[in-house]
Design an enzyme around this catalytic site. Structure first.
Site, short mmCIF file in Angstrom:
data_model
loop_
_atom_site.label_atom_id
_atom_site.label_comp_id
_atom_site.label_asym_id
_atom_site.label_seq_id
_atom_site.Cartn_x
_atom_site.Cartn_y
_atom_site.Cartn_z
N ARG A 51 44.53 71.84 61.30
CA ARG A 51 43.78 72.59 62.01
C ARG A 51 44.70 72.12 63.22
NH1 ARG A 51 37.38 72.02 62.86
NH2 ARG A 51 37.71 73.77 61.19
N HIS A 55 40.64 81.69 62.09
CA HIS A 55 40.09 80.77 61.01
C HIS A 55 39.86 81.43 59.78
CE1 HIS A 55 37.72 77.29 60.15
NE2 HIS A 55 36.96 77.43 60.45
N GLN A 101 37.33 80.01 57.01
CA GLN A 101 35.89 80.34 57.10
C GLN A 101 35.40 81.81 56.55
OE1 GLN A 101 33.44 78.13 58.64
NE2 GLN A 101 31.93 79.50 57.56
N ASP A 122 29.25 82.96 67.17
CA ASP A 122 29.86 81.75 67.07
C ASP A 122 29.40 81.00 68.46
OD1 ASP A 122 31.45 79.27 66.64
OD2 ASP A 122 33.42 80.50 66.69
N CYS A 176 29.60 80.10 61.74
CA CYS A 176 30.46 79.30 60.96
C CYS A 176 29.93 77.89 61.05
CB CYS A 176 31.63 79.23 61.43
SG CYS A 176 31.86 79.12 63.35
N ARG A 212 32.25 76.96 51.65
CA ARG A 212 33.70 76.43 52.38
C ARG A 212 34.32 75.60 51.25
NH1 ARG A 212 34.83 75.96 57.61
NH2 ARG A 212 37.11 75.56 56.68
N1 NVA Z 1 35.42 79.01 67.41
C1 NVA Z 1 34.98 77.61 67.02
C2 NVA Z 1 34.87 77.70 65.39
C3 NVA Z 1 34.60 76.04 65.02
C4 NVA Z 1 34.52 75.97 63.70
C5 NVA Z 1 35.91 76.81 67.71
O1 NVA Z 1 37.38 77.17 67.66
O2 NVA Z 1 35.68 75.63 68.13
N1 CP Z 2 32.99 75.91 60.46
C1 CP Z 2 33.96 74.82 60.36
O1 CP Z 2 35.15 75.03 60.64
O2 CP Z 2 33.42 73.63 60.52
P1 CP Z 2 34.27 72.22 61.02
O3 CP Z 2 34.54 72.40 62.37
O4 CP Z 2 33.12 71.10 61.04
O5 CP Z 2 35.24 71.78 60.10
#
Ligand code: NVA
Ligand code: CP
Length: 307
Positions: free
Chosen positions: A111, A138, A141, A226, A266, A294
């Site tokens: 990540r 992502h 997800q 989101d 998500c 997930r």
């Molecule tokens: N768009 C959000 C998704 C988190 C799972 C982010 O990147 O923070």
């Molecule tokens: N939706 C998602 O990726 O959640 P986290 O940021 O908690 O991993």
């Protein structure tokens, strides 16, 4: 066999983007995820002795827990690696890190702030690399979201999905899903927050852009949103609250969608911002099965890539 062919044959399968899968492979993973969820066999341990390295430059609840648990269910284990505690955070080149880490583990999930970090890792890794969220995509997800839709409503082919809000990493992966699974994707965003053209241009037959959230939501089978400010955009929160004020999912939006439309997010979510509590905690919301999936979807992915 030429050296080139031999090299190609040795290149592992990666999952840096949903588009690393064909439509058939994506459907296969979704159906496998449903089967793994419904018939958990504790003796099925196809990843016994295997190790997944998990590199997190950003916070996570769901991604970390689901990958770690998935590896344990399959008889393997997972390493949580924070750049704060590894040489990655002190500037060790990505190429060197990818070669070294992949020489010791069986898969690497990352990540990262920059999408390029994941693609560079994949280029130099001798084991499969999985995108656990970047600034641009992502895909994990989407495996869970699509599994959830299939479970509740059957195949999503030919359906209409509406994305309301930021044209962000999640939105980009929805564009990929629309292309692969054959659904229509309406996207409503404020000016300046549309998804990147490189994503929409590659999916012109599947994607329609709107500036009105209500128009976009009409006759939809699935409404998705989101957060307005993603991780790393915290300083823009106030500015974004103003820009996105007409892009909240509320009862009015759900009313113009089809009566059996589902709502997904998500998570984590901000009730009262991108979605009202009435909708996210209401009867059309499937956020908790979506979050649980997930685990199942990524187990199916790990099996696809590592077994
Ligand atoms: N768009 C959000 C998704 C988190 C799972 C982010 O990147 O923070
Ligand atoms: N939706 C998602 O990726 O959640 P986290 O940021 O908690 O991993």
């Amino acid at each position: 066999m030429t050296i080139q062919q031999r090299f190609t044959n040795m290149t592992p399968r990666h999952f840096t983007s949903l588009l690393d899968l064909s439509s058939e492979e994506l459907r296969q993973i979704i159906h496998r995820a449903i089967a793994l969820k419904n018939n958990r066999d504790k003796d099925y341990q196809p990843l016994k002795g295997q190790v997944l390295a998990m590199i997190f430059e950003k916070s996570s609840t769901r991604t970390r827990i689901s990958f770690e648990t998935g590896m344990v269910h399959f008889g393997g284990s997972a390493l949580f690696l924070s750049p704060r505690d590894t040489q990655l955070g002190r500037g060790e080149p990505l190429q060197d890190s990818a070669k070294v880490i992949s020489s010791m583990v069986d898969g690497i999930m990352l990540r990262t702030n920059k999408h390029e970090t994941v693609t560079t890792f994949a280029m130099h890794s001798s084991v499969p690399v999985i995108n656990g969220l970047t600034d641009l995509e992502h895909p994990c997800q989407l495996l869970a979201d699509m599994q959830t839709y299939f479970e509740f409503r059957g195949d999503i082919k030919g359906k209409t999905v509406t994305w309301i809000g930021d044209g962000n990493n999640m939105c980009h992966s929805y564009i990929h899903a629309a292309k692969l699974l054959g659904f229509k994707l309406n996207i409503a965003s404020p000016k300046g927050y549309y998804p990147l053209a490189e994503y929409t241009d590659s999916a012109k037959d599947s994607v329609s852009l709107f500036n009105s959230a209500l128009e976009a939501a009409k006759n939809s089978d699935l409404i998705v949103t989101d957060v307005w400010a993603s991780m790393g955009q915290e300083e823009e929160q106030k500015l974004r609250e103003v820009a996105f004020k007409d892009y909240q999912i509320n009862a009015d939006i759900m009313k113009v969608a089809n009566s059996d439309a589902l709502f997904m997010h998500c998570l984590p979510a901000h009730r009262g911002e991108e979605v009202t509590a009435e909708v996210i905690d209401g009867p059309q919301s499937v956020i908790f099965p979506e979050a649980e999936n997930r685990l199942h979807a990524q187990k199916a992915l790990l099996e696809f890539l590592l077994v």
